[in-house]
Design a protein around this motif. Structure first.
Motif, PDB file in Angstrom:
ATOM      1  N   PRO A  68      -7.004 -12.916 -25.481  1.00 17.27           N
ATOM      2  CA  PRO A  68      -6.917 -11.782 -24.552  1.00 17.27           C
ATOM      3  C   PRO A  68      -5.474 -11.589 -24.081  1.00 17.27           C
ATOM      4  CG  PRO A  68      -7.930 -13.678 -23.480  1.00 17.27           C
ATOM      5  CD  PRO A  68      -7.700 -14.060 -24.913  1.00 17.27           C
ATOM      6  N   ILE A  69      -5.011 -10.349 -24.105  1.00 21.66           N
ATOM      7  CA  ILE A  69      -3.682  -9.982 -23.628  1.00 21.66           C
ATOM      8  C   ILE A  69      -3.872  -8.988 -22.489  1.00 21.66           C
ATOM      9  CG2 ILE A  69      -1.451  -8.976 -24.236  1.00 21.66           C
ATOM     10  CD1 ILE A  69      -2.052 -11.543 -25.765  1.00 21.66           C
ATOM     11  N   PRO A  70      -3.522  -9.385 -21.262  1.00 21.11           N
ATOM     12  CA  PRO A  70      -3.722  -8.480 -20.119  1.00 21.11           C
ATOM     13  C   PRO A  70      -2.928  -7.193 -20.284  1.00 21.11           C
ATOM     14  CG  PRO A  70      -3.257 -10.715 -19.392  1.00 21.11           C
ATOM     15  CD  PRO A  70      -3.014 -10.682 -20.862  1.00 21.11           C
ATOM     16  N   PRO A  71      -3.383  -6.070 -19.793  1.00 18.48           N
ATOM     17  CA  PRO A  71      -4.619  -5.967 -19.019  1.00 18.48           C
ATOM     18  C   PRO A  71      -5.865  -5.772 -19.891  1.00 18.48           C
ATOM     19  CG  PRO A  71      -3.469  -3.879 -18.912  1.00 18.48           C
ATOM     20  CD  PRO A  71      -2.606  -4.816 -19.737  1.00 18.48           C
ATOM     21  N   THR A  72      -5.771  -5.151 -21.060  1.00 16.19           N
ATOM     22  CA  THR A  72      -6.998  -4.897 -21.824  1.00 16.19           C
ATOM     23  C   THR A  72      -6.844  -5.145 -23.323  1.00 16.19           C
ATOM     24  OG1 THR A  72      -6.437  -2.569 -22.056  1.00 16.19           O
ATOM     25  CG2 THR A  72      -7.854  -3.166 -20.188  1.00 16.19           C
ATOM     26  N   GLY A  73      -5.752  -5.722 -23.742  1.00 13.84           N
ATOM     27  CA  GLY A  73      -5.519  -5.911 -25.172  1.00 13.84           C
ATOM     28  C   GLY A  73      -6.006  -7.250 -25.701  1.00 13.84           C
ATOM     29  N   ARG A  74      -5.924  -7.404 -27.015  1.00 15.96           N
ATOM     30  CA  ARG A  74      -6.276  -8.657 -27.690  1.00 15.96           C
ATOM     31  C   ARG A  74      -5.290  -8.869 -28.830  1.00 15.96           C
ATOM     32  NH1 ARG A  74     -10.381 -10.528 -25.343  1.00 15.96           N
ATOM     33  NH2 ARG A  74     -11.020 -12.169 -26.726  1.00 15.96           N
ATOM     34  N   LYS A  75      -4.984 -10.126 -29.116  1.00 18.47           N
ATOM     35  CA  LYS A  75      -4.078 -10.455 -30.208  1.00 18.47           C
ATOM     36  C   LYS A  75      -4.763 -11.464 -31.122  1.00 18.47           C
ATOM     37  CE  LYS A  75       0.414 -12.221 -31.418  1.00 18.47           C
ATOM     38  NZ  LYS A  75       1.021 -11.142 -32.134  1.00 18.47           N
ATOM     39  N   PRO A  76      -5.051 -11.056 -32.367  1.00 24.54           N
ATOM     40  CA  PRO A  76      -5.656 -12.013 -33.301  1.00 24.54           C
ATOM     41  C   PRO A  76      -4.605 -13.030 -33.753  1.00 24.54           C
ATOM     42  CG  PRO A  76      -5.361  -9.875 -34.345  1.00 24.54           C
ATOM     43  CD  PRO A  76      -4.907  -9.729 -32.935  1.00 24.54           C
ATOM     44  N   VAL A  77      -4.974 -14.311 -33.741  1.00 21.19           N
ATOM     45  CA  VAL A  77      -4.082 -15.372 -34.186  1.00 21.19           C
ATOM     46  C   VAL A  77      -4.853 -16.390 -35.021  1.00 21.19           C
ATOM     47  CG1 VAL A  77      -2.463 -15.171 -32.250  1.00 21.19           C
ATOM     48  CG2 VAL A  77      -4.387 -16.722 -32.080  1.00 21.19           C
ATOM     49  N   GLU A  78      -4.136 -17.081 -35.886  1.00 24.60           N
ATOM     50  CA  GLU A  78      -4.702 -18.193 -36.639  1.00 24.60           C
ATOM     51  C   GLU A  78      -3.936 -19.444 -36.251  1.00 24.60           C
ATOM     52  OE1 GLU A  78      -4.917 -17.504 -40.833  1.00 24.60           O
ATOM     53  OE2 GLU A  78      -6.470 -15.980 -40.596  1.00 24.60           O
ATOM     54  N   LEU A  79      -4.660 -20.454 -35.791  1.00 28.74           N
ATOM     55  CA  LEU A  79      -4.068 -21.691 -35.310  1.00 28.74           C
ATOM     56  C   LEU A  79      -4.394 -22.813 -36.292  1.00 28.74           C
ATOM     57  CD1 LEU A  79      -5.397 -21.296 -31.670  1.00 28.74           C
ATOM     58  CD2 LEU A  79      -3.109 -20.704 -32.487  1.00 28.74           C
ATOM     59  N   ARG A  80      -3.380 -23.406 -36.892  1.00 29.12           N
ATOM     60  CA  ARG A  80      -3.608 -24.559 -37.761  1.00 29.12           C
ATOM     61  C   ARG A  80      -3.923 -25.753 -36.877  1.00 29.12           C
ATOM     62  NH1 ARG A  80       1.262 -25.266 -41.461  1.00 29.12           N
ATOM     63  NH2 ARG A  80      -0.026 -26.984 -42.175  1.00 29.12           N
TER      64      ARG A  80
END
Length: 88
Positions: A68-80
């Motif tokens: 979640p990225i405030p205020p209403t966004g989202r960031k897709p990530v891949e975590l090794r």
């Protein structure tokens, strides 16, 4: 993947502040179909997820999550990641 009993040794415990992060995610392991998981918390040193299988320690994987990225966004990530400990 959650804390195992008995408690893990100090080198397996995270040393950074954990933040609650309860979202749906995907666990990717080579040679297996992606697994739906749910995150519990995240820190600079790791991420805790609820997984439908008990994975062996040292299993290499990728956690695909939308942060979640405030205020209403989202960031897709891949975590090794590498499984440190796991209980079912």
């Amino acid at each position: 993947m959650t804390a195992a009993l008995p408690l893990p040794s100090n080198d397996e415990r995270r040393n950074h502040e954990r933040r609650i992060l309860r979202v749906q995610a995907e666990l990717l392991i080579a040679g297996r179909a992606p697994m739906a998981v749910r995150t519990m918390d995240i820190s600079e040193g790791g991420i805790s997820v609820l997984c439908p299988v008990n994975l062996p320690a040292r299993t290499e994987c990728t956690v695909r999550v939308s942060l979640p990225i405030p205020p209403t966004g989202r960031k897709p990530v891949e975590l090794r990641a590498v499984v440190r400990y796991s209980i079912l």
